[in-house]
Enzyme design. Structure first.
Site, PDB file in Angstrom:
ATOM      1  CB  THR A 137      43.244  39.465  34.258  1.00  0.00           C
ATOM      2  OG1 THR A 137      41.900  39.412  33.794  1.00  0.00           O
ATOM      3  CG2 THR A 137      43.322  38.813  35.616  1.00  0.00           C
ATOM      4  NE  ARG A 188      32.260  39.038  34.683  1.00  0.00           N
ATOM      5  CZ  ARG A 188      33.563  38.965  34.434  1.00  0.00           C
ATOM      6  NH1 ARG A 188      34.404  39.742  35.097  1.00  0.00           N
ATOM      7  NH2 ARG A 188      34.033  38.124  33.526  1.00  0.00           N
ATOM      8  N   GLY A 236      34.171  37.481  37.783  1.00  0.00           N
ATOM      9  CA  GLY A 236      34.742  36.597  36.770  1.00  0.00           C
ATOM     10  C   GLY A 236      35.528  35.458  37.380  1.00  0.00           C
TER      11      GLY A 236
END
Length: 330
Positions: free
Chosen positions: A194, A222, A224
């Site tokens: 990230t 998905r 996060g």
């Protein structure tokens, strides 16, 4: 709190992901590339702040550089989903107004952080996803990215290795639109790639921004913690600004970014004590790993991570640039 006489008028902290980042795993050329990239990004943001620019401007400038750098899992160089796509998430938050914008599952916008800011400032909403986010990007005139624009060979090999180990089918390989030799220096730090920036400007306002490609081999759309306001990204002038990186599902469950701000605002903890309590105690106890960066309106800067390393840098008015990679760095 910081002594007002020595309080910097501006400050910026940058991260490029946390995970298994150890000296034995990084070649000298890789380590040098990461340190140089982090320094460049921090100094670019510092230049905006030093010229009187806003924390939001410094964050957008810095994160865009990270999104264009194939060393990091955001934008160009993002990891691939199990379907062989780059699905990007980003968020930005203004500590002065609590305004926030976020996007998830973006595939055709070059700079997700800029799209997230546009969501905050011009959409009337906080979070847009998938095709809706792309439609708003076109409506807003955001720079588009063609098929294969985020492709790097190294990240593709990581996907193939992951799918092979999991016994899952390997999708057709995307066509790259440009060659990125620097991408071969990228280090696979695990599932915690990230990028993020937090900043304090000379008006006394803080802001936070985070951008990511998610995790290698992710399935079923998905998402996060990065675009989840309060989990991976949060900012309030009453407390601090936080950007996180790590095992997103744990950061969402703990509301990591807002929890840190609450400890500062409601319990009066120092910024370093607050990030350590949440990362070293709460996150570790739950079984999650990763790290955070933070800055407060009084100029405090902090980071904390429970992994072996985190790519990070910070600089403030009157204070030298610090760049760290491993746990025993600054």
């Amino acid at each position: 709190m910081t002594d007002s006489a020595s309080r910097p008028r501006w400050a910026i902290v940058v991260h490029g992901g946390a995970g298994v980042i150890e000296r034995a795993r990084l070649k000298p050329a890789q380590e040098q590339a990461y340190r140089e990239a982090l320094a460049q990004v921090a100094q670019a943001g510092a230049g905006v702040l030093e010229a009187g620019g806003s924390a939001l401007d410094a964050i957008e400038t810095s994160v865009r550089l990270l999104e264009d750098d194939p060393l990091f899992n955001a934008g160009l160089g993002a990891v691939f989903t199990a379907e062989g796509r780059n699905e990007l998430d980003a968020a930005i938050m203004d500590g002065a107004t609590l305004g926030a914008g976020a996007v998830a599952g973006v595939t055709r916008t070059r700079h997700p952080i800029s799209l997230a800011r546009a969501v905050m400032e011009r959409s009337g909403h906080v979070m847009l996803i998938g095709e809706g986010a792309e439609a708003f990007a076109r409506h807003d005139g955001q720079e588009a990215a063609g098929p294969g624009a985020f492709f790097t060979e190294r990240r593709w090999r990581s996907l193939v290795n992951f799918l092979t180990a999991e016994g899952l089918p390997i999708p057709a390989k995307p066509q790259a639109t440009r060659d990125n030799p620097k991408a071969e220096l990228a280090h696979d730090e695990g599932k915690h790639g990230t990028v993020g920036v937090v900043a304090l400007d000379m008006a006394g306002h803080v802001a936070a921004g985070t951008s990511t490609g998610g995790v290698t081999g992710k399935r079923w759309g998905r998402v996060g913690d990065s675009p989840v306001i309060g989990a991976g990204t949060y900012a309030s002038d009453r407390a601090c600004a936080v950007s996180a990186t790590g095992a997103g599902e744990y950061f969402i469950r703990l509301g990591v970014a807002q929890a840190i701000c609450a400890l500062v605002e409601l319990k009066g903890l120092s910024l370093q004590a607050a990030v350590d309590e949440v990362v070293q105690d709460r996150l570790t106890a739950l079984g999650g790993d990763g790290g955070v960066i933070a800055v407060a309106p009084d100029g405090q800067m902090a980071w904390s991570f429970n992994t072996s390393g985190m790519y990070r840098a910070r600089i403030a008015e009157g204070r030298p640039l610090e760049v760290g990679v491993y746990k025993d760095d600054v």
